[in-house]
Design a protein around this motif. Sequence first.
Motif, PDB file in Angstrom:
ATOM      1  N   HIS A   1       0.821  -1.228   0.000  1.00 36.32           N
ATOM      2  CA  HIS A   1       0.000   0.000   0.000  1.00 36.32           C
ATOM      3  C   HIS A   1       0.848   1.269   0.000  1.00 36.32           C
ATOM      4  CE1 HIS A   1      -3.135  -2.778   0.858  1.00 36.32           C
ATOM      5  NE2 HIS A   1      -2.755  -3.005   2.107  1.00 36.32           N
ATOM      6  N   GLY A   2       2.057   1.185  -0.531  1.00 32.60           N
ATOM      7  CA  GLY A   2       2.961   2.346  -0.409  1.00 32.60           C
ATOM      8  C   GLY A   2       2.740   3.434  -1.452  1.00 32.60           C
ATOM      9  N   LEU A   3       1.944   3.146  -2.469  1.00 27.86           N
ATOM     10  CA  LEU A   3       1.816   4.113  -3.566  1.00 27.86           C
ATOM     11  C   LEU A   3       0.401   4.658  -3.646  1.00 27.86           C
ATOM     12  CD1 LEU A   3       3.454   1.923  -6.372  1.00 27.86           C
ATOM     13  CD2 LEU A   3       4.591   3.281  -4.623  1.00 27.86           C
ATOM     14  N   ILE A   4       0.291   5.961  -3.908  1.00 30.18           N
ATOM     15  CA  ILE A   4      -1.039   6.524  -4.140  1.00 30.18           C
ATOM     16  C   ILE A   4      -0.970   7.353  -5.420  1.00 30.18           C
ATOM     17  CG2 ILE A   4      -2.812   8.078  -3.256  1.00 30.18           C
ATOM     18  CD1 ILE A   4      -2.054   7.269  -0.469  1.00 30.18           C
ATOM     19  N   THR A   5      -1.748   6.949  -6.393  1.00 30.55           N
ATOM     20  CA  THR A   5      -1.676   7.676  -7.661  1.00 30.55           C
ATOM     21  C   THR A   5      -2.708   8.802  -7.727  1.00 30.55           C
ATOM     22  OG1 THR A   5      -2.867   5.745  -8.447  1.00 30.55           O
ATOM     23  CG2 THR A   5      -0.629   6.036  -9.259  1.00 30.55           C
TER      24      THR A   5
ATOM     25  N   PRO B   1       3.773   9.069  -0.600  1.00 31.53           N
ATOM     26  CA  PRO B   1       3.182   7.991  -1.408  1.00 31.53           C
ATOM     27  C   PRO B   1       2.960   8.398  -2.867  1.00 31.53           C
ATOM     28  CG  PRO B   1       2.058   8.162   0.696  1.00 31.53           C
ATOM     29  CD  PRO B   1       2.975   9.339   0.604  1.00 31.53           C
ATOM     30  N   ALA B   2       2.729   9.705  -3.113  1.00 30.13           N
ATOM     31  CA  ALA B   2       2.537  10.143  -4.497  1.00 30.13           C
ATOM     32  C   ALA B   2       3.862  10.171  -5.239  1.00 30.13           C
ATOM     33  CB  ALA B   2       1.896  11.526  -4.520  1.00 30.13           C
ATOM     34  N   VAL B   3       4.957  10.473  -4.520  1.00 23.19           N
ATOM     35  CA  VAL B   3       6.269  10.486  -5.170  1.00 23.19           C
ATOM     36  C   VAL B   3       6.666   9.053  -5.535  1.00 23.19           C
ATOM     37  CG1 VAL B   3       8.698  11.139  -4.943  1.00 23.19           C
ATOM     38  CG2 VAL B   3       6.937  12.549  -3.862  1.00 23.19           C
ATOM     39  N   PHE B   4       6.439   8.119  -4.612  1.00 19.48           N
ATOM     40  CA  PHE B   4       6.784   6.727  -4.913  1.00 19.48           C
ATOM     41  C   PHE B   4       5.995   6.209  -6.108  1.00 19.48           C
ATOM     42  CE2 PHE B   4       8.157   6.678  -0.358  1.00 19.48           C
ATOM     43  CZ  PHE B   4       9.499   6.492  -0.637  1.00 19.48           C
ATOM     44  N   ALA B   5       4.766   6.695  -6.217  1.00 17.17           N
ATOM     45  CA  ALA B   5       3.939   6.238  -7.334  1.00 17.17           C
ATOM     46  C   ALA B   5       4.538   6.647  -8.676  1.00 17.17           C
ATOM     47  CB  ALA B   5       2.521   6.790  -7.190  1.00 17.17           C
TER      48      ALA B   5
ATOM     49  N   MET C   1       9.609   0.644  -9.756  1.00 18.57           N
ATOM     50  CA  MET C   1       9.822  -0.144  -8.534  1.00 18.57           C
ATOM     51  C   MET C   1       9.504   0.683  -7.275  1.00 18.57           C
ATOM     52  SD  MET C   1      13.185  -2.450  -9.260  1.00 18.57           S
ATOM     53  CE  MET C   1      14.304  -1.088  -9.248  1.00 18.57           C
ATOM     54  N   GLY C   2       8.515   1.559  -7.418  1.00 20.78           N
ATOM     55  CA  GLY C   2       8.172   2.467  -6.320  1.00 20.78           C
ATOM     56  C   GLY C   2       7.871   1.743  -5.021  1.00 20.78           C
ATOM     57  N   GLN C   3       7.205   0.598  -5.149  1.00 20.90           N
ATOM     58  CA  GLN C   3       6.826  -0.161  -3.960  1.00 20.90           C
ATOM     59  C   GLN C   3       8.052  -0.584  -3.156  1.00 20.90           C
ATOM     60  OE1 GLN C   3       3.364  -0.744  -3.794  1.00 20.90           O
ATOM     61  NE2 GLN C   3       3.967  -1.054  -1.677  1.00 20.90           N
ATOM     62  N   LEU C   4       9.019  -1.132  -3.867  1.00 26.18           N
ATOM     63  CA  LEU C   4      10.235  -1.614  -3.213  1.00 26.18           C
ATOM     64  C   LEU C   4      11.005  -0.431  -2.616  1.00 26.18           C
ATOM     65  CD1 LEU C   4      12.228  -3.931  -2.695  1.00 26.18           C
ATOM     66  CD2 LEU C   4      13.319  -3.361  -4.860  1.00 26.18           C
ATOM     67  N   LEU C   5      11.100   0.651  -3.398  1.00 27.15           N
ATOM     68  CA  LEU C   5      11.825   1.816  -2.912  1.00 27.15           C
ATOM     69  C   LEU C   5      11.145   2.391  -1.672  1.00 27.15           C
ATOM     70  CD1 LEU C   5      12.837   3.564  -6.250  1.00 27.15           C
ATOM     71  CD2 LEU C   5      14.238   2.189  -4.715  1.00 27.15           C
ATOM     72  N   ALA C   6       9.815   2.315  -1.655  1.00 32.26           N
ATOM     73  CA  ALA C   6       9.086   2.823  -0.480  1.00 32.26           C
ATOM     74  C   ALA C   6       9.466   2.017   0.762  1.00 32.26           C
ATOM     75  CB  ALA C   6       7.576   2.766  -0.722  1.00 32.26           C
TER      76      ALA C   6
END
Length: 447
Positions: free
Chosen positions: A123-127, A293-297, A301-306
Amino acid sequence: MQENNGRSTWGSRLGFILASAGSAVGLGAIWKFPYMAGSNGGSAFILPYIVLTVLIGFVLLFIEMSIGREARAGSGQAFGRLVNKRWNCVGLLSVLTGFLILAFYQVIGGWCLNYMFDACMGHGLITDTSKLGEYFGQFVSNGAMSITMQLSFLALTAGVLIFGVQKGIERVSKILMPLLFVMMVVLIVRGLMLDGAWKGVEFMFKFDASAFTSGSLLNALGFSFFSLSLASGAMMNYGSYLGDDVSMPRSVAWISFLAVMAALLGGLMIMPAVFAFGLDPSAGPGLTFVTMPAVFAQLPMGQLLAVIFYACLVVAALTSAISIMEMSVQYLIDRFGMSRTGSITWNTVLLVLLGIPCALSFGSMSDVLFFGKTFFDILDYMTSNIGMPIGGLAIAIVGGYLAWPAMRKQLHMNETVPAWLESFVKISIKFISPAVIVVIALAGLLG
Ligand code: PFF
């Protein structure tokens, strides 16, 4: 750290620098700096923060650690040993300041843990940027959840203190702290590529005389102290563990440099994204957690980086929390002759009691106000804007006037210090620091 006649000493110079830098670099840079800058006019906060840290923060840190080493005592006893017993009450104020910082700091440590677990669960990403505030709000207003996370963070801190700092955390932080810096650079580069991101950079650095207020100056002074872990006992305690064979000025310069760099990187990581996504920079303590979370999105590989990012953040927060709790644990040992385990237990119980209303300040206790502030905010304000300036002033008076010869000796110990540096330290500690602290604190508190 090694045990030595009941007091610890650092295993090596590197151990000392790492632990002190670990204390300085923490949530201040990534969580507090961006939202303080956002609520205080950006550059009107950041520029004075840099100037104040170079002019007085760095010198005060050197003096605080030197007082600890010279007295071979933490701040509960050090002033008394160097001057006279009456000065111990000022030291006690620093102990209290540090302790109250940990009371609210553990809550944010809990937020980091929560975001790390969430990222692990996918759940680390929010678009959808309109959902950013909602996601954060739901978590922090859920009392049971945020208290559980806060207590887990506190348990981790106490656990490291019980099982030994050197074996576990020093090793882990040697890897994760540099990784945190690398991660920040990656996130900054990605953030700066977003449309409208440069407005955030302008907000941070463009000089705007009209944005300066006495309040923003006081907040900048308070944050400078906070980011260097000044006047809250932790650094004096760490200084008291330092052997006489290590030179201090160079280490202190490194610690200060890393603290300022981390804060600027933290700001650059958040502020451009805030502007690019059209978020409100003055949104307050949630700003970093709402934005990330918006930056990771936006990242491959945003999830892993988060997951990696929040893990680094948890460790950065832990090394700061440990420095505070080590100080208050040592205080009870020195003052009341408690055992180490007894002291850790007492500290933990008191921190649980104080931490719960802090966590609830974002939920069921958000309308319980003291002087117009929530319990969390009042602790934050009292420590950074009252406790730390008073403690800093005391350090300046003791170091600059009452014990200057000892401070001079500390400055030259194992190091050939150029004459200009000694003059700078002397002028800063005797005149600039006390004057600046008094003027800014009075203007900020009365204005
Ligand atoms: N310097 C830490 C940070 O910026 O996160 C906070 C802190 C640690 C303040 C230790 C005070 C202290 F004694």
